[in-house]
Scaffold this motif. Structure first.
Motif, mmCIF file in Angstrom:
data_model
loop_
_atom_site.group_PDB
_atom_site.id
_atom_site.type_symbol
_atom_site.label_atom_id
_atom_site.label_comp_id
_atom_site.label_asym_id
_atom_site.label_seq_id
_atom_site.Cartn_x
_atom_site.Cartn_y
_atom_site.Cartn_z
ATOM 1 N N PHE A 215 0.743 -1.309 0.520
ATOM 2 C CA PHE A 215 -0.186 -0.419 -0.455
ATOM 3 C C PHE A 215 0.920 1.158 0.146
ATOM 4 O O PHE A 215 0.357 2.205 -0.596
ATOM 5 N N ILE A 216 1.851 1.229 0.594
ATOM 6 C CA ILE A 216 2.950 2.262 0.888
ATOM 7 C C ILE A 216 4.041 3.048 -0.577
ATOM 8 O O ILE A 216 3.782 3.686 -0.748
ATOM 9 N N ALA A 217 4.313 0.953 -0.769
ATOM 10 C CA ALA A 217 4.925 1.434 -1.955
ATOM 11 C C ALA A 217 4.122 1.949 -3.057
ATOM 12 O O ALA A 217 4.663 2.548 -4.501
ATOM 13 N N ILE A 218 2.993 1.922 -3.608
ATOM 14 C CA ILE A 218 2.245 1.908 -4.627
ATOM 15 C C ILE A 218 1.619 2.988 -4.084
ATOM 16 O O ILE A 218 1.369 4.155 -5.220
ATOM 17 N N CYS A 219 0.992 3.418 -3.392
ATOM 18 C CA CYS A 219 0.544 4.496 -2.566
ATOM 19 C C CYS A 219 0.835 5.955 -2.733
ATOM 20 O O CYS A 219 0.007 7.296 -3.352
ATOM 21 N N ASN A 220 2.218 5.287 -2.000
ATOM 22 C CA ASN A 220 2.894 6.895 -1.395
ATOM 23 C C ASN A 220 4.366 6.653 -1.935
ATOM 24 O O ASN A 220 4.954 5.822 -1.074
ATOM 25 N N PRO A 221 4.620 6.282 -2.874
ATOM 26 C CA PRO A 221 6.051 6.324 -3.407
ATOM 27 C C PRO A 221 6.853 6.827 -3.137
ATOM 28 O O PRO A 221 7.998 6.508 -2.821
ATOM 29 N N LEU A 222 6.672 8.205 -2.789
ATOM 30 C CA LEU A 222 7.647 9.063 -2.551
ATOM 31 C C LEU A 222 8.355 8.940 -0.956
ATOM 32 O O LEU A 222 9.523 9.766 -0.753
ATOM 33 N N LEU A 223 7.219 8.624 -0.051
ATOM 34 C CA LEU A 223 7.288 8.020 1.253
ATOM 35 C C LEU A 223 7.749 6.726 1.024
ATOM 36 O O LEU A 223 7.797 6.384 2.059
ATOM 37 N N TYR A 224 8.045 6.066 0.393
ATOM 38 C CA TYR A 224 8.121 5.257 0.859
ATOM 39 C C TYR A 224 9.214 4.996 1.576
ATOM 40 O O TYR A 224 9.297 4.001 2.668
ATOM 41 N N SER A 225 10.632 5.001 1.136
ATOM 42 C CA SER A 225 12.119 4.528 2.380
ATOM 43 C C SER A 225 11.901 5.053 3.370
ATOM 44 O O SER A 225 12.540 5.393 4.506
ATOM 45 N N VAL A 226 10.843 6.485 3.843
ATOM 46 C CA VAL A 226 11.011 7.030 5.104
ATOM 47 C C VAL A 226 10.170 6.533 6.368
ATOM 48 O O VAL A 226 9.770 6.475 6.914
ATOM 49 N N GLN A 227 8.843 6.205 5.371
ATOM 50 C CA GLN A 227 7.764 5.044 5.697
ATOM 51 C C GLN A 227 7.707 3.629 6.605
ATOM 52 O O GLN A 227 7.502 3.858 8.224
ATOM 53 N N MET A 228 8.084 2.981 5.630
ATOM 54 C CA MET A 228 8.390 1.806 5.783
ATOM 55 C C MET A 228 10.124 1.546 6.504
ATOM 56 O O MET A 228 11.361 1.280 5.402
ATOM 57 N N ILE B 61 -6.777 -4.891 7.022
ATOM 58 C CA ILE B 61 -5.669 -4.224 6.628
ATOM 59 C C ILE B 61 -5.391 -4.369 5.353
ATOM 60 O O ILE B 61 -5.143 -3.875 4.658
ATOM 61 N N ILE B 62 -5.532 -6.107 4.919
ATOM 62 C CA ILE B 62 -5.782 -6.735 3.513
ATOM 63 C C ILE B 62 -6.713 -5.286 2.552
ATOM 64 O O ILE B 62 -6.266 -5.679 1.665
ATOM 65 N N VAL B 63 -7.648 -6.392 2.759
ATOM 66 C CA VAL B 63 -8.500 -6.026 2.449
ATOM 67 C C VAL B 63 -9.195 -4.416 1.960
ATOM 68 O O VAL B 63 -9.063 -3.311 0.850
ATOM 69 N N VAL B 64 -8.012 -3.374 2.566
ATOM 70 C CA VAL B 64 -8.495 -1.828 3.005
ATOM 71 C C VAL B 64 -7.303 -1.734 2.004
ATOM 72 O O VAL B 64 -7.668 -0.738 1.372
ATOM 73 N N SER B 65 -6.013 -2.447 2.557
ATOM 74 C CA SER B 65 -4.838 -1.795 1.728
ATOM 75 C C SER B 65 -4.704 -2.220 -0.103
ATOM 76 O O SER B 65 -4.887 -1.463 -0.482
ATOM 77 N N TYR B 66 -5.650 -2.755 -0.324
ATOM 78 C CA TYR B 66 -6.152 -3.842 -1.421
ATOM 79 C C TYR B 66 -7.126 -2.981 -1.971
ATOM 80 O O TYR B 66 -6.887 -2.261 -3.367
ATOM 81 N N MET B 67 -7.770 -2.146 -1.221
ATOM 82 C CA MET B 67 -9.331 -1.366 -1.986
ATOM 83 C C MET B 67 -8.448 -0.041 -2.176
ATOM 84 O O MET B 67 -8.461 0.852 -3.132
ATOM 85 N N TYR B 68 -7.812 0.476 -1.662
ATOM 86 C CA TYR B 68 -6.989 1.843 -2.258
ATOM 87 C C TYR B 68 -5.874 1.581 -2.784
ATOM 88 O O TYR B 68 -5.107 2.597 -3.725
ATOM 89 N N ILE B 69 -5.503 0.279 -3.205
ATOM 90 C CA ILE B 69 -3.652 0.225 -4.012
ATOM 91 C C ILE B 69 -4.989 -0.265 -5.475
ATOM 92 O O ILE B 69 -4.160 0.143 -6.117
ATOM 93 N N VAL B 70 -5.917 -1.009 -5.466
ATOM 94 C CA VAL B 70 -6.976 -0.821 -6.975
ATOM 95 C C VAL B 70 -7.174 0.235 -7.067
ATOM 96 O O VAL B 70 -7.324 1.017 -8.086
ATOM 97 N N SER B 71 -7.683 1.420 -6.223
ATOM 98 C CA SER B 71 -8.448 2.760 -6.654
ATOM 99 C C SER B 71 -7.247 3.685 -7.018
ATOM 100 O O SER B 71 -6.712 4.090 -8.172
ATOM 101 N N THR B 72 -5.729 3.318 -6.774
ATOM 102 C CA THR B 72 -4.362 4.316 -7.588
ATOM 103 C C THR B 72 -4.575 3.458 -8.559
ATOM 104 O O THR B 72 -3.926 4.843 -9.343
#
Length: 338
Positions: free
Chosen positions: A151-164, A241-252
């Protein structure tokens, strides 16, 4: 005098009858206490004896593939610097968990195909249930952590290295093991405080909660309520967590205009979705199968205890370009050494 003699004889008879009753009851208690620590019998699959060799070879083949696949995956991730990312950190731990919880079950199941007694000690049964529950629950939380990572990698790629960050990844993995340990302690302690006064034959190929409950003569109402509540506490958050993450991923992903970009984004998630579908599908099938169909429960248990650990490395390696390149590089290095 005759009267006194009769009274004395009667007293002696009563005394010996009472003493005999006490000794008998003590013996019964000792037998009962001893029976609480006797071996269990793992019935396994109800098939003809002629098929045992075939089942043994199938189990052996699957277990060898599990060993090669998961050990290979961990070796590739640890040796290739390009795979030093949060995604592969989680994947390495997933391979570790798959390797160990299949090892808790497969060797004993294979040995029982050749054993006449098919017995497992009380301590061995406790250890098997505890370790399997620990690793299977840990896997569920690891899959939820991997969904959050995608979810972080696809929806917030610019902040990925900071958040994860490395610290967060370590905390997520440690939290997964902690939740697995707490759940396993509760589940195992509840199960083995039951009174097993029925048959010692467990209608399964490993020690699991539901087959052990069938052997108990205790009132299972409270136990089943606690088990159901514990399952909800474990399964529901991970699924959410899995379902909500993939809902955002699919939307993005659907908002990505480039076809190539959408394909690349979906390819990074398809492997994880495949693993989640196989694991949770088998778990739900097993727990929704009525007790009067134990053979169906065994097939479902076989799917998530042996088939899933075998498929996970294949799914991630066949659909992941980085893993295939790292594996090719590792094999070339070994050939050069030889």
């Amino acid at each position: 005098m005759i009267y006194n003699a009769k009274n004395k004889a009667k007293s002696v008879f009563v005394y010996f009858a009472y003493a005999s009753h006490q000794v008998s009851s003590m013996g019964d208690r000792e037998t009962s206490n001893h029976s609480e620590m006797t071996d269990f019998i793992l019935i396994g699959f109800r098939v003809r004896h002629e098929l045992h060799l075939l089942l043994f070879l199938i189990f052996l083949l699957v277990y060898v593939m599990i060993l090669l696949g998961n050990v290979g995956m961990m070796a590739v991730i640890m040796t290739d610097p390009r795979l030093n990312t949060p995604m592969y950190f989680f994947l390495g731990n997933l391979s570790f968990v798959d390797l160990f919880y299949s090892s808790v079950i497969a060797p004993k199941a294979m040995s029982n195909f050749w054993s006449e007694s098919k017995s497992i000690s009380f301590a061995g049964c406790v250890a098997q249930l505890f370790l399997f529950a620990l690793f299977i629950v840990t896997e569920g939380f690891l899959l939820a952590a991997m969904a959050y990572d995608r979810f972080i990698a696809i929806c917030n790629p610019l902040l990925y290295s900071v958040q994860m960050s490395a610290r967060l990844c370590t905390q997520l993995v440690a939290g997964s093991y902690f939740c697995g340990c707490v759940s396993s302690v509760l589940q195992t302690s509840m199960t083995f405080t039951l009174s097993f006064c029925a048959s010692r034959a467990i209608d399964h190929f490993y020690c699991d909660v539901r087959p052990l409950q069938r052997l108990s003569c205790s009132d299972l109402f409270v136990h089943r309520i606690v088990s159901f509540t514990l399952s909800i506490i474990i399964i529901l958050p991970t699924i959410i967590i899995i379902v909500v993450s993939y809902m955002y991923i699919v939307s993005t992903v659907l908002n990505i205009r480039s076809t190539e970009g959408r394909k690349k984004a979906f390819s990074t998630c398809s492997s994880h979705l495949g693993v989640v579908s196989v694991l949770y599908g088998a778990v739900f099938f097993m727990y929704l199968t009525p007790d009067r169909f134990p053979e169906l429960s065994k097939v479902a248990s076989l799917c998530y205890s042996l088939v899933t650990p075998m498929l996970n490395p294949l799914i991630y390696s066949l659909r992941n370009k980085d893993v295939k390149e790292a594996l090719k590089k590792l094999l070339e290095k070994k050939n050069a050494i030889l």
